[in-house]
Design an enzyme around this catalytic site. Sequence first.
Site, PDB file in Angstrom:
ATOM      1  N   HIS A  51       0.862  -1.188   0.000  1.00  0.00           N
ATOM      2  CA  HIS A  51       0.000   0.000   0.000  1.00  0.00           C
ATOM      3  C   HIS A  51       0.895   1.234   0.000  1.00  0.00           C
ATOM      4  O   HIS A  51       1.217   1.765  -1.050  1.00  0.00           O
ATOM      5  CB  HIS A  51      -0.955  -0.038   1.198  1.00  0.00           C
ATOM      6  CG  HIS A  51      -1.882   1.121   1.245  1.00  0.00           C
ATOM      7  ND1 HIS A  51      -2.155   1.816   2.402  1.00  0.00           N
ATOM      8  CD2 HIS A  51      -2.595   1.716   0.271  1.00  0.00           C
ATOM      9  CE1 HIS A  51      -3.011   2.777   2.134  1.00  0.00           C
ATOM     10  NE2 HIS A  51      -3.286   2.753   0.847  1.00  0.00           N
ATOM     11  N   TYR A 109      -6.187  12.122   6.393  1.00  0.00           N
ATOM     12  CA  TYR A 109      -5.727  10.747   6.581  1.00  0.00           C
ATOM     13  C   TYR A 109      -6.925   9.806   6.651  1.00  0.00           C
ATOM     14  O   TYR A 109      -6.899   8.700   6.098  1.00  0.00           O
ATOM     15  CB  TYR A 109      -4.908  10.690   7.872  1.00  0.00           C
ATOM     16  CG  TYR A 109      -4.116   9.434   8.088  1.00  0.00           C
ATOM     17  CD1 TYR A 109      -3.080   9.097   7.230  1.00  0.00           C
ATOM     18  CD2 TYR A 109      -4.381   8.600   9.164  1.00  0.00           C
ATOM     19  CE1 TYR A 109      -2.332   7.961   7.444  1.00  0.00           C
ATOM     20  CE2 TYR A 109      -3.634   7.469   9.391  1.00  0.00           C
ATOM     21  CZ  TYR A 109      -2.608   7.148   8.530  1.00  0.00           C
ATOM     22  OH  TYR A 109      -1.866   6.024   8.747  1.00  0.00           O
ATOM     23  N   CYS A 130      -0.398   0.438   9.508  1.00  0.00           N
ATOM     24  CA  CYS A 130      -0.632   1.798   9.011  1.00  0.00           C
ATOM     25  C   CYS A 130      -2.057   1.982   8.513  1.00  0.00           C
ATOM     26  O   CYS A 130      -2.730   2.928   8.894  1.00  0.00           O
ATOM     27  CB  CYS A 130       0.367   2.152   7.913  1.00  0.00           C
ATOM     28  SG  CYS A 130       2.015   2.439   8.586  1.00  0.00           S
ATOM     29  N   HIS A 131      -2.515   1.080   7.644  1.00  0.00           N
ATOM     30  CA  HIS A 131      -3.863   1.258   7.107  1.00  0.00           C
ATOM     31  C   HIS A 131      -4.652  -0.037   7.104  1.00  0.00           C
ATOM     32  O   HIS A 131      -5.615  -0.189   6.363  1.00  0.00           O
ATOM     33  CB  HIS A 131      -3.797   1.863   5.700  1.00  0.00           C
ATOM     34  CG  HIS A 131      -2.979   3.105   5.651  1.00  0.00           C
ATOM     35  ND1 HIS A 131      -1.656   3.095   5.353  1.00  0.00           N
ATOM     36  CD2 HIS A 131      -3.296   4.381   5.942  1.00  0.00           C
ATOM     37  CE1 HIS A 131      -1.176   4.327   5.450  1.00  0.00           C
ATOM     38  NE2 HIS A 131      -2.137   5.117   5.801  1.00  0.00           N
ATOM     39  N   GLY A 132      -4.196  -1.012   7.907  1.00  0.00           N
ATOM     40  CA  GLY A 132      -4.991  -2.208   8.129  1.00  0.00           C
ATOM     41  C   GLY A 132      -5.000  -3.243   7.003  1.00  0.00           C
ATOM     42  O   GLY A 132      -5.976  -3.957   6.848  1.00  0.00           O
TER      43      GLY A 132
END
Lengths: 183, 429
Positions: free
Chosen positions: A123, B299, A147-149
């Site tokens: 990612h 974010y 960080c973003h799963g």
Amino acid sequence: MTIAPGGDVLENPRRRDYLNYAAVSVAAVGAGVVVLPLVNSMNPSADVLALSSTEIDVSAIEPGQAIKASFRKQPLFVRNLTAAEIAEADKVDASSLRDPQTLEDRTKEGKRNWLITMGVCTHLGCVPLGAGEGENRGPFGGYFCPCHGSAYDTAGRIRQGPAPTNLVVPEYEFTSDTVVVVG
Amino acid sequence: MSFPWAKHYEPKQPLMKWLDEKLPLPRFVYNAVGAGYPVPRNLNYFWNFGVLAGVALVCQIVTGIVLAMHFHSSAAGAFESVNVGIMRDVNAGWFLRFAHANGASMFLTVIYIHMFRGLYYGSYKAPREMVWLLGVVIFLLTMATAFMGYVLPWGQMSFWGAQVITGFFTAVPVVGEWVQVWLLGGYAPDDATLNRFFSLHYLLPFVILGAVILHIWALHIPGSGNPTGVEVKGEQDTVPFHPYYTAKDGFGVGVFMIVFSILIFYAPDYLGHADNYIAANPLSTPAHIVPEWYFWPFYAILRAFTADFIIAAKLWGVVAMFGSILILFFLPWLDKSPVRSASYRPMYRIAFWVLVVDVLILGYCGGSAATPGIVITSQLASAYYFAHFLIIVPIISRLEQPKPLPNSITEAVLAKKGGSQVTETALSA
């Protein structure tokens, strides 16, 4: 009839337009030639490009364990898969995956238990958890990127979250039963 | 704007007369922020935030230049030069470092309030579109600058922030990978990255300064807006900038400095992330990585996209995140209502406050771990964010029946103070 500023009669006034184009073109090329090194200077320098291969001794890695090595300043995961993990990876229908690959595609022949991947989430580049002892390996038992799963399975394939592809398998070969040369 | 009743600069001392004939710089300043610039008489405290942003920018430039005198921009030395050299050894270094770090938070805080002021009072509408466009450019530059500054101490958040944010570009098809390598100067953040970020972090504030000058210039062509959204009709609607608003802004700066000082002296790390006190480790991403608070809403939008749909989820997230800011460039043309101020727009006022709550929810989501509940909330809040600008505002601006506007700024002021029509007529006569 066209009269030049000096009073001369110009027989072919378009020749002056040509001079104009020629001068502006040379200036544009000159400007481009100056911009090029300014931009190119930010590309990887010679010392960064002078990256060799990395040799890893895998003799101490027991089934179920993984180590983090460093390859081209990026983390590299070397995992010794257990029989259960291999079975779980084989159970999945590869064509149903976002990035269809079987465990065969991702390992060397006769070395199906050695899963060697970059430790870089596809990612946005974080290091997924799961290589270290006791780390969260996510819902698919492989790796989990905090960080973003993004969740990877036991073959390092993307199963859930925003990452677009499986963990990258770098070029490598076994030079003996216990030594891998990556790169 | 130079209204006909603006005061004229008249140098009295011989030296100032001599200077005015050669280089009329004092005249320029007098007409820009002195008595030569008439300003609506009814500005409330939300009009302080432009000056506060300017003050914050100057604080950052001054503390930044001093900090650069003690900073080593190398992967081996950066962390120590900040956390040992500057914090412990440099005289008052701890103060300068905390002032610079919290100064960024103060800067972004006043910029956000400044922007929401503009959204509420329709400051982006004709004839002030250019002021708004330049403001969005300044906002983008500020975020880029703040990002690169945060990388410099080379802690864990610095390193992984650099990795993730340059990673945004890898979502771009074909050239993406090359762009990231070009930005990093290698395959992972390292010396080359840190050095160029230092150079650019030094450069960008001066670009911001240039854009700020254009921003003020563009504002001074139509003149300042005001809370009624009604244009200036005559001299009775304005007061000279100096001394009336220099004094009011001065008071605002005092309050700003009190808040700033409380942060620096009593809670210097409250807005920061503890993991940035751990030196960068290229082999381990912290389990609880989050960006600085002022990036949280964006974010959250980035993380809201988890499923592929025509294009990859990763590209969706990046496009949506940049789109959430780029959409602001189109706002002056999405909002067709001729009425500027939300005070006279009952439907828009509700939509505005829902947007404020929506952005706060996005911020909360961006700061939390990506659990399923948080992801769904981010998805809904992101969808609403885009719906606000692309659907709700354009529709409202066509349907809404605005409240009657005051005839003039002065009338609005006197109505608020309970003054009679007679007084007002007498004044404007």
